[in-house]
Design a protein around this motif. Structure first.
Motif, short mmCIF file in Angstrom:
data_model
loop_
_atom_site.label_atom_id
_atom_site.label_comp_id
_atom_site.label_asym_id
_atom_site.label_seq_id
_atom_site.Cartn_x
_atom_site.Cartn_y
_atom_site.Cartn_z
N ALA A 80 10.44 -9.84 -31.12
CA ALA A 80 9.02 -9.17 -31.34
C ALA A 80 8.24 -9.79 -30.14
O ALA A 80 7.26 -8.93 -29.35
N ASP A 93 -2.14 -9.63 -33.42
CA ASP A 93 -0.52 -9.27 -33.19
C ASP A 93 0.34 -10.02 -34.29
O ASP A 93 1.25 -9.42 -34.67
N SER A 96 -0.08 -7.56 -37.45
CA SER A 96 0.68 -6.41 -37.20
C SER A 96 2.10 -6.78 -37.05
O SER A 96 2.87 -5.82 -37.78
N TRP A 97 2.92 -8.07 -36.64
CA TRP A 97 4.15 -8.14 -36.55
C TRP A 97 4.68 -8.38 -38.21
O TRP A 97 5.48 -7.87 -38.66
N THR A 98 3.78 -9.22 -39.06
CA THR A 98 4.29 -9.46 -40.53
C THR A 98 4.14 -7.90 -41.36
O THR A 98 4.79 -7.65 -42.20
N THR A 99 3.17 -7.16 -40.78
CA THR A 99 2.99 -5.69 -41.58
C THR A 99 4.33 -4.98 -41.34
O THR A 99 4.80 -4.24 -42.13
N GLY A 100 4.79 -5.09 -40.16
CA GLY A 100 5.85 -4.50 -39.56
C GLY A 100 7.28 -4.87 -40.26
O GLY A 100 8.13 -4.07 -40.64
N ALA A 103 7.47 -3.55 -43.60
CA ALA A 103 7.56 -1.97 -43.59
C ALA A 103 9.02 -1.64 -43.53
O ALA A 103 9.76 -0.84 -43.81
N GLN A 104 9.84 -2.84 -42.83
CA GLN A 104 11.02 -2.76 -42.62
C GLN A 104 12.09 -2.94 -43.80
O GLN A 104 13.02 -2.83 -43.84
#
Length: 360
Positions: A80, A93, A96-100, A103-104
Motif C-alpha cells: 500500500a 491515508d 482509507s487503507w484500513t477501509t479498503g 472491503a477486501q
C-alpha cells in the motif's frame, strides 16, 4: 537616471524579500529543532519500503514465528505505501487503507492487527528521527471487532474426536480438556506429562521454541481417566511426542488443522469456521457451567488477567443482572418480614399504654 533608480529599487526589494524568506526559513528550522520536529532533509526522503526493510532487520532478534508474522504484515503495508516517503503518509491515508482492507473481506481483527503493525513501524520511525509524528492513532484505528467464540457441545466434541484420524485423537483431548493450542499440542513431549500425578506441563512449541510467557508454562492438572487415555496413546504410537503423525514422528499444526477441517462436516451443527482453537472455548464453558469462579477459569486457560477471561467468556457466566436483582430482593424481603413481624407487637404495646392511661 530614473530608470536606474527603478531597477535599483526592484533589486533592493527582491533582496529584501529573499532576506525575509531566509529569515523565515531560519526561524522555522530553529523552531523545529527546539520542539524536536526537525527532520534531516537527507533522511526525509526515506520511503516506507526502505524503512520497512531496516525495521525488520532490527526486529529479527525475536522468535522465528513472531518475525514471520511481522513479515506477513509488512507485505500488506509495503503493497500500500512502499514507494511513498514516510513523511507523506497522513492519517487520512491510514483510514482509507484500513477501509479498503475491510472491503477486501479481511476480518476486523486482522485489519486491526495490520494497523497496529503500521503504528509500531511508524512509531519507531519517529524514535529514529525520520518523521516528526506517527500518522496512526486511536482516531485512525479500525477497532478490533468482537466476535463471540463458538462453544461446541459435549456431543460435538466427542463426535469430532471420533471423526479425526486415530493418531490425532489425543490432540482433540488435549484441546478440549486441557486447553492447549495446536502449537502446544504438537510440542508436548511424553516427558512433559506426569501420568502418575496427572499433570501436564506445556513447555515448548512444535519447532522446539519455548513458549512465550511464564503463564503459558503453567502446570495443568488432569483427571486420572485422561491420564490413562493419553498413556495408552503413547504406548500405541511409540514416540517421544504425545501427538504423532501416525508413524512415530511428531505431528504438525498444519496436519491437525487440516484434520479438523476434514472432520468438521461430519459433525452436526459445527459451523464452517470452527477451528481447533475453539476447543479451548469448550473447556471454558465446561468450567463455568460447573460453577468455578473466574480466577480458576483464568488459571486453567492461562490468561494473563481475569479481565481477559471475562472479556472472552463473560457472556457464559451466570446472569449477573438476575443475581444482583435477587441479592437486593432478598435484603428487602427480609426487611419486609421483619416489619410485619414486629407490627403486631408494636400495636399491642400502644394499646396497652393507652389502657394504663385511661385507668389512671
Amino acid at each position: 537616471m530614473a530608470r536606474y533608480r527603478d531597477l535599483a529599487g526592484k533589486e533592493h526589494a527582491r533582496h529584501f524579500d529573499r532576506k525575509i524568506d531566509g529569515q523565515r526559513w531560519l526561524d522555522e528550522v530553529t523552531t523545529a529543532v527546539v520542539t524536536g520536529a526537525y527532520i534531516d532533509p537527507r533522511t526525509a526522503r526515506t520511503t516506507v519500503g526502505e524503512w520497512a526493510e531496516t525495521w525488520l532487520a532490527g526486529y529479527g532478534t525475536r522468535r522465528a514465528s513472531t518475525v514471520r508474522q511481522a513479515e506477513v504484515h509488512l507485505a500488506h503495508i509495503t503493497a500500500a505505501f512502499g514507494p511513498r516517503r514516510l513523511s507523506s503518509v497522513k492519517p487520512s491515508d491510514v483510514r482509507s487503507w484500513t477501509t479498503g482492507l475491510r472491503a477486501q473481506g479481511l476480518a476486523d481483527s486482522y485489519v486491526y492487527a495490520l494497523h497496529s503493525r503500521l503504528s509500531q513501524v511508524m512509531s519507531d520511525a519517529v524514535h529514529d528521527g525520520l518523521i516528526p509524528r506517527n500518522p496512526c492513532s486511536r482516531r485512525t484505528s479500525p477497532g478490533a471487532g468482537k466476535q463471540r467464540p463458538y462453544v461446541a457441545t459435549t456431543e460435538q466434541v466427542w463426535a469430532l474426536h471420533d471423526a479425526v484420524p486415530e493418531h490425532l485423537q489425543p490432540a482433540v483431548l488435549l484441546g478440549a480438556f486441557v486447553g492447549l493450542c495446536t502449537a502446544e499440542v504438537v510440542g508436548l513431549r511424553v516427558d512433559d506429562v506426569d501420568f502418575m500425578r496427572g499433570i501436564v506441563r506445556p513447555v515448548q512449541q512444535g519447532d522446539g521454541q519455548p513458549l512465550k510467557t511464564e503463564t503459558s508454562r503453567t502446570p495443568l492438572p488432569i483427571p486420572d481417566e485422561l491420564a490413562l487415555t493419553l498413556a495408552a496413546a503413547v504406548k500405541r504410537w511409540g514416540s517421544d511426542r504425545l501427538v504423532t503423525d501416525g508413524i512415530g514422528g511428531p505431528s504438525s499444526t498444519w496436519a491437525i488443522e487440516r484434520a479438523v477441517r476434514a472432520a468438521r462436516p461430519k459433525v452436526a451443527g459445527l459451523p464452517v469456521g470452527f477451528r481447533f482453537h475453539d476447543l479451548r472455548h469448550y473447556l471454558a464453558s465446561l468450567l463455568i457451567a460447573s460453577g468455578l469462579d473466574v480466577k480458576v477459569v483464568q488459571h486453567r486457560l492461562r490468561h494473563g488477567s481475569a479481565s481477559t477471561t471475562l472479556d472472552t467468556y463473560g457472556h457464559l457466566m451466570p446472569d449477573r443482572d438476575e443475581s444482583a436483582r435477587a441479592a437486593v430482593g432478598a435484603v428487602l424481603a427480609t426487611r419486609a418480614d421483619s416489619v410485619r413481624t414486629s407490627a403486631p407487637d408494636l400495636r399491642r404495646t400502644r394499646r396497652s399504654g393507652a389502657s394504663v392511661t385511661q385507668m389512671s
